[in-house]
Design an enzyme around this catalytic site. Structure first.
Site, PDB file in Angstrom:
ATOM      1  N   MET A  14       0.810  -1.217   0.000  1.00 27.16           N
ATOM      2  CA  MET A  14       0.000   0.000   0.000  1.00 27.16           C
ATOM      3  C   MET A  14       0.843   1.267   0.000  1.00 27.16           C
ATOM      4  O   MET A  14       0.529   2.236  -0.673  1.00 27.16           O
ATOM      5  CB  MET A  14      -0.914  -0.014   1.224  1.00 27.16           C
ATOM      6  N   LEU A  30      -4.782   7.978  -2.132  1.00 26.66           N
ATOM      7  CA  LEU A  30      -5.633   6.906  -1.622  1.00 26.66           C
ATOM      8  C   LEU A  30      -7.088   7.128  -2.028  1.00 26.66           C
ATOM      9  O   LEU A  30      -7.741   6.247  -2.612  1.00 26.66           O
ATOM     10  CB  LEU A  30      -5.503   6.859  -0.101  1.00 26.66           C
ATOM     11  N   LEU A  36     -10.837   1.647  -4.896  1.00 30.02           N
ATOM     12  CA  LEU A  36     -10.998   1.659  -3.443  1.00 30.02           C
ATOM     13  C   LEU A  36     -12.268   2.392  -3.036  1.00 30.02           C
ATOM     14  O   LEU A  36     -13.015   1.936  -2.164  1.00 30.02           O
ATOM     15  CB  LEU A  36      -9.776   2.325  -2.798  1.00 30.02           C
ATOM     16  N   ARG A 100       1.491   1.379  -3.789  1.00 30.50           N
ATOM     17  CA  ARG A 100       0.319   1.815  -4.554  1.00 30.50           C
ATOM     18  C   ARG A 100       0.064   3.308  -4.422  1.00 30.50           C
ATOM     19  O   ARG A 100      -0.317   3.959  -5.400  1.00 30.50           O
ATOM     20  CB  ARG A 100      -0.917   1.019  -4.072  1.00 30.50           C
ATOM     21  N   TYR A 101       0.237   3.869  -3.222  1.00 25.82           N
ATOM     22  CA  TYR A 101      -0.199   5.244  -2.987  1.00 25.82           C
ATOM     23  C   TYR A 101       0.924   6.198  -2.603  1.00 25.82           C
ATOM     24  O   TYR A 101       0.663   7.358  -2.314  1.00 25.82           O
ATOM     25  CB  TYR A 101      -1.286   5.275  -1.900  1.00 25.82           C
ATOM     26  N   HIS A 197      -8.138  -5.393   8.720  1.00 25.37           N
ATOM     27  CA  HIS A 197      -8.627  -4.122   8.193  1.00 25.37           C
ATOM     28  C   HIS A 197     -10.044  -4.311   7.651  1.00 25.37           C
ATOM     29  O   HIS A 197     -10.330  -5.264   6.936  1.00 25.37           O
ATOM     30  CB  HIS A 197      -7.712  -3.609   7.077  1.00 25.37           C
ATOM     31  N   ASP A 273       4.566  -3.817  10.457  1.00 24.27           N
ATOM     32  CA  ASP A 273       4.097  -2.709  11.281  1.00 24.27           C
ATOM     33  C   ASP A 273       3.882  -1.462  10.436  1.00 24.27           C
ATOM     34  O   ASP A 273       4.667  -1.150   9.533  1.00 24.27           O
ATOM     35  CB  ASP A 273       5.111  -2.413  12.389  1.00 24.27           C
ATOM     36  N   GLU A 276      -1.573   1.280  11.473  1.00 18.86           N
ATOM     37  CA  GLU A 276      -2.710   0.570  12.063  1.00 18.86           C
ATOM     38  C   GLU A 276      -2.296  -0.405  13.158  1.00 18.86           C
ATOM     39  O   GLU A 276      -3.139  -0.841  13.943  1.00 18.86           O
ATOM     40  CB  GLU A 276      -3.514  -0.118  10.963  1.00 18.86           C
ATOM     41  N   GLU A 280      -2.969   2.673  15.910  1.00 13.60           N
ATOM     42  CA  GLU A 280      -4.370   2.318  16.172  1.00 13.60           C
ATOM     43  C   GLU A 280      -4.489   1.222  17.236  1.00 13.60           C
ATOM     44  O   GLU A 280      -5.270   1.349  18.188  1.00 13.60           O
ATOM     45  CB  GLU A 280      -5.051   1.886  14.871  1.00 13.60           C
TER      46      GLU A 280
END
Length: 323
Positions: A14, A30, A36, A100-101, A197, A273, A276, A280
């Site tokens: 990601m 994103l 998405l 990806r982002y 997720h 890691d 999230e 989170e």
């Protein structure tokens, strides 16, 4: 694949912002991805929507990244994974990472591969559980860039591996390491909460196998771990859409209300890691659990660059090359 030719080992992930200044443009990338987030009005409003929501979300997300050092460690871990897997496969395998982002993006990496004269590749999605929102989007992004930048490249794709035995073994080992953090007198009381997720429910309703894959992974991991009570929940839910259930926050509250005081959280859809796990789970969910009365809270270590995980991924690549 010719035995004497170099092979690019490409890991897809990601990505994450590499500085606090990168948070808002990362969020824009994103939210601009129609695989998405699909607005009812079609693609016309996608970028204006992405600019608006990334601007308003950035302030809170910047503070979350500030709590974990001001950047995402995802690229660092993914690079280590790529190098470790390539070393296990042999010297003709050359490690590459595509995000990806955020950087490095597919076009840039494929240009590097072409400049190096590499004509073959193995492409591995680092999302174990398939959904079009993650693996599907990353693979489509790679295919589009490969066709434009390096159309001569021959490649094999590995898009899901939720039931790969070596992966399950490695994840079970992390669960056992997490259990070892509890005092011996508490271990029999530990509740294990696997947190994946969340996706908008519409992805599951349209036929994505993501939830089935997560459940299959957890069931097979717990066959290896043993007799502990366990449950699955879904984190990172935000925005006015219907999300997969149950939510991680609600599940923590329910476990506490039932009188449980020892909780091991296991990040299951993440292989390294990042925000999230480090913010989170380690900060937000820990604080929530303590407020609810759970006095013994631990998180199982992430897979990161543990040797058993890298061994498993190298074996996965070898298996696909034999087919």
């Amino acid at each position: 694949m010719p035995a004497d030719q170099p092979v690019a080992l490409i890991l897809l992930n990601m990505g994450g912002p590499d500085s606090l200044a990168a948070v808002e443009p990362f969020l824009f990338n994103l939210f601009a991805d129609r695989e998405l987030i699909q607005l009812p009005a079609g693609g016309l409003l996608q970028k204006p929507f992405a600019r608006l929501i990334s601007h308003f979300r950035a302030k809170k997300v910047v503070e979350n990244y500030r709590q974990i050092g001001g950047r995402s460690p995802l690229l660092e871990w993914t690079n280590k994974q790529a190098v470790g897997i390539a070393e296990r496969l042999g010297e003709r395998f050359r490690p590459y990472v595509i995000m990806r982002y955020w950087q490095p993006r597919a076009e840039q990496v494929l240009a590097d591969i072409k400049a190096a004269g590499i004509q073959t590749a193995v492409v591995v999605s680092l999302y174990p559980h398939y959904t079009g929102a993650t693996t599907g989007s990353s693979v489509n992004d790679f295919k589009k860039a490969a066709a434009a930048v390096h159309p001569e490249l021959e490649y094999r794709l590995i898009e899901e591996w939720y039931d790969w035995p070596g992966y399950l073994d490695a994840l079970a080992n992390r669960v056992n390491e997490g259990l070892d953090a509890f005092h011996d007198l508490l271990r029999d009381e530990v509740q294990i909460l696997f947190s994946a997720h969340a996706l908008p429910q519409k992805f599951i309703d349209r036929g994505d196998p993501y939830q089935q894959h997560v459940e299959a992974t957890v069931e097979q991991v717990m066959e290896r771990v043993g007799y502990y009570d366990w449950s699955i929940a879904y984190q990172s839910r935000s925005g006015p859409v219907k999300w997969m259930e149950p939510g991680t926050e609600e599940t923590i509250a329910q476990l506490a209300a039932a009188g449980h005081r020892a909780l091991l959280m296991v990040p299951v859809s993440f292989v390294s890691d990042h925000i999230e796990t480090l913010q989170e789970i380690d900060i937000e969910y820990r604080e929530l659990a303590v407020r609810q009365g759970i006095v013994n809270f631990q998180r199982a270590p992430s897979l990161n660059d543990h040797a058993d995980f890298l061994d498993a991924m190298a074996a996965l690549v070898r298996e696909h090359l034999r087919r």
